[in-house]
Every structure is written in C-alpha cells, then in structure tokens.
Scaffold this active site. Structure first.
Site, PDB file in Angstrom:
ATOM      1  CE  LYS A  74       1.367  16.335   0.620  1.00 29.73           C
ATOM      2  NZ  LYS A  74       0.297  15.918  -0.322  1.00 29.73           N
ATOM      3  CG  ASP A 121       0.746  10.409  -0.279  1.00 31.29           C
ATOM      4  OD1 ASP A 121       0.268   9.582   0.527  1.00 31.29           O
ATOM      5  OD2 ASP A 121       0.062  11.218  -0.935  1.00 31.29           O
ATOM      6  CE  LYS A 160      -0.778   8.920  -3.255  1.00 33.88           C
ATOM      7  NZ  LYS A 160      -1.935   9.608  -3.855  1.00 33.88           N
ATOM      8  CG  ASP A 191       3.025  14.108  -1.580  1.00 39.11           C
ATOM      9  OD1 ASP A 191       2.639  15.066  -2.273  1.00 39.11           O
ATOM     10  OD2 ASP A 191       2.273  13.475  -0.813  1.00 39.11           O
ATOM     11  NE  ARG A 214      -7.156  17.173   1.610  1.00 44.15           N
ATOM     12  CZ  ARG A 214      -8.044  16.986   0.642  1.00 44.15           C
ATOM     13  NH1 ARG A 214      -9.335  17.130   0.877  1.00 44.15           N
ATOM     14  NH2 ARG A 214      -7.640  16.667  -0.569  1.00 44.15           N
TER      15      ARG A 214
HETATM   16  N1  BES Z   1       0.158  13.771  -2.891  1.00 50.18           N
HETATM   17  C1  BES Z   1      -1.154  13.516  -3.354  1.00 50.18           C
HETATM   18  C2  BES Z   1      -1.542  14.420  -4.531  1.00 50.18           C
HETATM   19  C3  BES Z   1      -0.770  14.253  -5.807  1.00 50.18           C
HETATM   20  C4  BES Z   1      -1.252  13.453  -6.810  1.00 50.18           C
HETATM   21  C5  BES Z   1       0.396  14.936  -6.017  1.00 50.18           C
HETATM   22  C6  BES Z   1      -0.563  13.327  -7.997  1.00 50.18           C
HETATM   23  C7  BES Z   1       1.098  14.818  -7.208  1.00 50.18           C
HETATM   24  C8  BES Z   1       0.607  14.018  -8.195  1.00 50.18           C
HETATM   25  C9  BES Z   1      -2.166  13.759  -2.254  1.00 50.18           C
HETATM   26  O1  BES Z   1      -1.737  13.458  -0.971  1.00 50.18           O
HETATM   27  C10 BES Z   1      -3.325  12.874  -2.521  1.00 50.18           C
HETATM   28  O2  BES Z   1      -3.154  11.684  -2.461  1.00 50.18           O
HETATM   29  N2  BES Z   1      -4.474  13.470  -2.830  1.00 50.18           N
HETATM   30  C11 BES Z   1      -5.637  12.731  -3.116  1.00 50.18           C
HETATM   31  C12 BES Z   1      -6.792  13.378  -2.403  1.00 50.18           C
HETATM   32  C13 BES Z   1      -8.059  12.573  -2.456  1.00 50.18           C
HETATM   33  C14 BES Z   1      -7.913  11.325  -1.617  1.00 50.18           C
HETATM   34  C15 BES Z   1      -9.192  13.430  -1.963  1.00 50.18           C
HETATM   35  C16 BES Z   1      -5.845  12.746  -4.623  1.00 50.18           C
HETATM   36  O3  BES Z   1      -5.594  13.781  -5.239  1.00 50.18           O
HETATM   37  O4  BES Z   1      -6.202  11.719  -5.165  1.00 50.18           O
HETATM   38 ZN    ZN Z   2       0.291  13.579  -0.653  1.00 49.59          ZN
HETATM   39 MN    MN Z   3      -2.037  11.424  -0.456  1.00 50.27          MN
END
Ligand code: BES
Ligand code: ZN
Ligand code: MN
Length: 501
Positions: free
Chosen positions: A254, A259, A266, A277, A340
């Site tokens: 990835k 992000d 966020k 990320d 994803r």
């Molecule tokens: N890059 C993030 C996941 C992440 C979170 C990595 C904290 C490292 C530390 C990913 O793209 C993301 O934002 N995932 C979301 C998914 C949700 C919207 C279903 C998450 O985990 O909140």
């Molecule tokens: Zn991410």
């Molecule tokens: Mn994300």
C-alpha cells in the site's frame, strides 16, 4: 554502516582497534574457565565475584581504559539464556549505555558462542540503536557508528545467517527512510524514483502513470488518486533469481503517501502520522533491496499502487460507485477506507503473473491496532501453508504476526444496494471486513494479507518507522527459495511446466 563477522576470542576482541567494545555474557558461561586469563574475562569474573554485576539479563557494567584492552570503553552485559530476544535486549541496553559518552564510530560486538539467530538479532539491534533519520534536517546529526566488528566463536558456522541479517538491516533501513520522509518529500513520483534507483542486474522496474492506469481500467485506484494534485504512480518491480518458468511470489505494498481520509476527512490529532501510510510500499522497496544483495533462487514481483488520499473538488465522494479492474463495482461509502481500493486493483493485476503466492502489505485499519497493538502484525490467508510459512518467518526474525479469520459471514457487512460490494462494513471486526473486501479480488491464487497499521511505525516520543515487516518478508522469501530448490532440483527443461505451487 560496515558490518564484519570475525572469529574472535575474548583476548583477540580486547586487542581489536575500536572506540568501544560490547561483551555479551550468557548464563551458560559462568566465567570460571581458568584457561581464559585474558583481560576481559578476568575483569568480568572479578565483577561477578565482587557482586558488582548481577546475573539477571540486561544487567550491565561499563569500564573506561581497562588495562590491556584497546577499545577505550567497554560494556559488559548479561544476556540470559542467549536467546535472540535476550540478545537483542542486551545489545540495545549496552549501546544505550554508550550513547551517553563520546560518539562511538567503531564498535566490537563480542558474542562468543551464540546461535545464528542470536547473532542476527545482535546485528539488527546495533543497527536499530544507532539509526538516525536525517533527510529533512538542516543540521543533521548523522549516525556516528560506521564500523561494527562482530566477534563469534566460529565465523563459518554463522556467516550465511549473518549475511542475511546484514541484508535485512539494509532493506529495513531503506524502508524506514522512505516511510519516515514527510509526504512532501515522498510523493508517488518520489517513490517511483526510489524504485527506479533499485534497478540492477537482478531487478527491473516499470512505472505507470495516470493515463496508463486509466487505460488498464483500475477504476478503484483512480478514484482514490483523483482528489490529489500529485499524479499517481503504479510501480512494478521484478526480481529474477530463478528461470522464467518458476512462478513468482508477488508482493503488493500500500503506497498512500498521505491519507487525509479524503472527503471522509480524518480528525486533526495525529494526522501527520498518515505520512506513514505508504509503509507497506516502503517495505516492498526494502525487501527488493535485500533481494538484490542476497540473490536467492526465486522470482519476485513487487507492485506498488502509490497516490495521495485528499479532499478536493475532484475527490471521490461517499456513495460514488466505481468499477474496479476486476469488473466488480464498488460503492465507496467511506473515502477513508482507501487502502483496500488501491490494493484491490493491484491484486487483480497481480494475477497476470500467475503467482505461486501473493502477499499484500498495508497499514490498512485502525481496528488492527486495537486488536493486536504494536507487537504482532495482522495476518490473513487463504492458504494454510502460506500462513504457516509467514508465521514461522516472522517468529524467526522477531517480526511476528498473528493469523485472523476469514469466515464468509464477516463478508456480509460489505453488502451494497448500489454496487457489487461496499468498501466498508460496520465498526465490528473492521480489520477482518477489510480483509474480506480484499479477498474478493484474489481469485484462486494463494493469498495473504498483512495488516501492519500497528507495527510499521511508532507514535509519541519515539515517533518513526520501524522498517517492519521487511525482516519477515525477506525471511519468508529465503525460506521459499529453499522450498523451490527442493521441488525443482534442476533447471526446468524447455516446453515443460516447471513448477506447480
Ligand atoms: N491508513 C488508515 C489506517 C490506519 C490507522 C493506519 C491508524 C495506521 C494507523 C486507513 O486508510 C483508514 O483510514 N482506515 C479506516 C477504515 C474505516 C474507515 C473503515 C480506519 O481504520 O479507521
Ligand atoms: Zn490509509
Ligand atoms: Mn484511510
């Protein structure tokens, strides 16, 4: 940093020219070997007799200008049973003790009789303890340590394991470097340049831009990238170590260089950490760096979808439906579940290599951090053999993972009324539903997914990339090369399928 392995007695270690010497003392050696009347051993034994060095692992004693010892500073440290874990801790502690004084440029690390795995752990620990990020500092304080001599009882016995450890360290440091760079110094184009810099006799690199990716039909990847001013890159690396007919392992990293969450923005706290990320991508680059050095007899393909996830007038919106490379349509309910989306198109693309296995590596979910913390990466796999190989590889190099389930019932959460699948389920088991989403794109190829959201970087005062899971991946690939060798002892004859998975 220059690592050298040598057969050294304690006496020889003491007479080696260096700024400092670290002497490891496992429980198995009680210091009573009278034949060893060398200055280091005498000192260590006396410290024990005097009660000035307790035998517990991690206990240490430092000395300055010991008579007949060339390195000016010496640290003696207990390493318990001599296990890789104890050795790593002991070396980290001892190096920490040296950090207080003048910079250590050259070091003798005297290990004696330890196992191969413990020797590897020691090399990794020194690298880790002396690492410094410098790229975006105006007055960088680079790593002082430039030469490490590792002294062991029998060099030949551990040389190949040591070479592997050194290659892993180099790969891990490349991964750390790229993951640590802020997003404005690590754009998708910069990542592509980093990949191109790995080109060599054994590594080929191709880079695709937005036009080519659009032409391929990677609608999910394009949807994530479309909100950013930074054009996407799709990076393809090929390591060739075996005949063409040998099916490759495909690694997919990835590469979200930042992000923000996109329109599903966020919250501001700790958002800077989303520069990490692209740690999965960085770990693929690091693994290729190690492959170039070790040249194992297998083929490996690396795929890196790289882009930013940004909010803007052109961004993909919640509810938008896009068509993935596989043909499946996806309702993007949450633009923050972007990893994803870029991975699913890469997984579909990966199948054109007819891989023996494909493994994606991603900082995919916050839910994985909640489930497993910062110790083990999350592992999902459709193939038990692949899962076990990855678990074993991780354990061997202290880069462990833990297998999680892929029951079809978890996939129910991804149902959509407007597309074949939604890109998010609910909050429950978020790390599993993310994996279930990816699984829809793997076809019949044995597949594993490593969620490294909790292990790829540290937060807080130690903020920084860890270089994980480069050790796990390299160990797995070396083990896989050995397995291929057993399956196909000779080069394949023309016109015959050489290898089955
Ligand atoms: N890059 C993030 C996941 C992440 C979170 C990595 C904290 C490292 C530390 C990913 O793209 C993301 O934002 N995932 C979301 C998914 C949700 C919207 C279903 C998450 O985990 O909140
Ligand atoms: Zn991410
Ligand atoms: Mn994300």
């Amino acid at each position: 940093m220059d690592f050298r392995l040598k057969t050294l007695t304690a006496r020889e270690a003491a007479s080696t020219e260096a700024d400092a010497l670290i002497l490891l003392w496992p429980d198995a050696w009680d210091g009573s070997d009278a034949a060893q009347a060398d200055p280091l051993t005498l000192w260590a034994r006396q410290a024990l007799v005097d009660g000035d060095l307790q035998p517990e692992p991690g206990q240490w004693l430092a000395a300055h200008r010991l008579p007949e010892v060339r390195p000016r500073r010496v640290v003696l440290v207990r390493c318990g049973d001599g296990s890789p874990r104890r050795v790593r801790q002991a070396v980290t502690t001892a190096f920490g003790a040296l950090k207080a004084g003048a910079p250590v440029r050259s070091l003798v690390l005297q290990l004696g009789e330890l196992s191969s795995l413990a020797v590897c752990a020691a090399a990794q620990a020194v690298a880790e303890a002396s690492y410094r990020y410098t790229t975006t500092l105006s007055q960088p304080q680079p790593r002082a340590l430039s030469a490490v001599t590792v002294g062991v009882a029998r060099q030949e016995a551990v040389q190949s394991a040591f070479d592997e450890a050194v290659a892993i360290v180099r790969g891990q440091e490349l991964a750390k470097e790229w993951a640590n760079r802020p997003a404005n110094h690590a754009t998708p184009a910069d990542l592509a340049d980093a990949a191109l810099a790995l080109q060599s006799r054994s590594i080929e690199v191709d880079v695709l831009g937005p036009k080519e990716v659009a032409k391929l039909g990677m609608g999910a990847f394009l949807a994530v990238a479309q909100g950013s001013e930074q054009p996407l890159r799709f990076i393809i690396l090929r390591y060739r170590g075996a005949p063409k007919a040998v099916a490759p392992v495909v690694l997919i990293g990835k590469g979200i260089t930042f992000d923000t969450g996109g329109i599903s923005l966020k919250p501001p706290a700790d958002m800077d950490e989303m520069k990490f990320d692209m740690s999965g991508a960085a770990s693929v680059l690091g693994t290729f760096e190690a492959l170039a050095q070790l040249r194992p007899a297998l083929n490996v393909v690396g795929l890196i979808p790289a882009c930013e996830n940004m909010p803007g007038g052109r961004s993909v919106k919640p509810g938008d439906v896009v068509r993935s490379l596989s043909g499946q349509t996806i309702e993007i309910l949450n633009t923050d579940a972007e990893g994803r989306l870029i991975l699913c198109d890469a997984l579909t693309y990966a199948q054109r290599f007819a891989p023996r296995a494909m493994i994606d590596v991603a900082t995919l979910t916050g839910a994985c951090v909640i489930a497993l913390g910062h110790v083990r990466s999350g592992l999902f796999a459709t193939d038990d053999g692949l899962a076990q190989a990855l678990l074993d590889a991780g354990d061997a190099v202290a880069d462990p993972c833990w297998r999680l389930p892929l029951d079809d019932d978890y996939g129910e959460a991804l149902k959509s009324s407007f597309a074949d699948v939604a890109n998010v389920g609910g909050r429950a088991a978020g790390l599993v539903t993310a994996a279930k989403f990816l699984q829809r794109f793997v076809g019949q190829t044995p597949w594993a997914h490593l969620d490294i959201a909790g292990t790829a970087f540290k937060s807080g005062k130690d903020k920084g990339a860890t270089g994980r899971p480069v050790p796990l991946l390299v160990r797995y690939l070396l083990d896989e090369a050995a397995r291929i060798q057993v399956d196909t002892p000779r080069a394949p004859r023309r016109g015959r399928r050489a290898v089955t998975a």
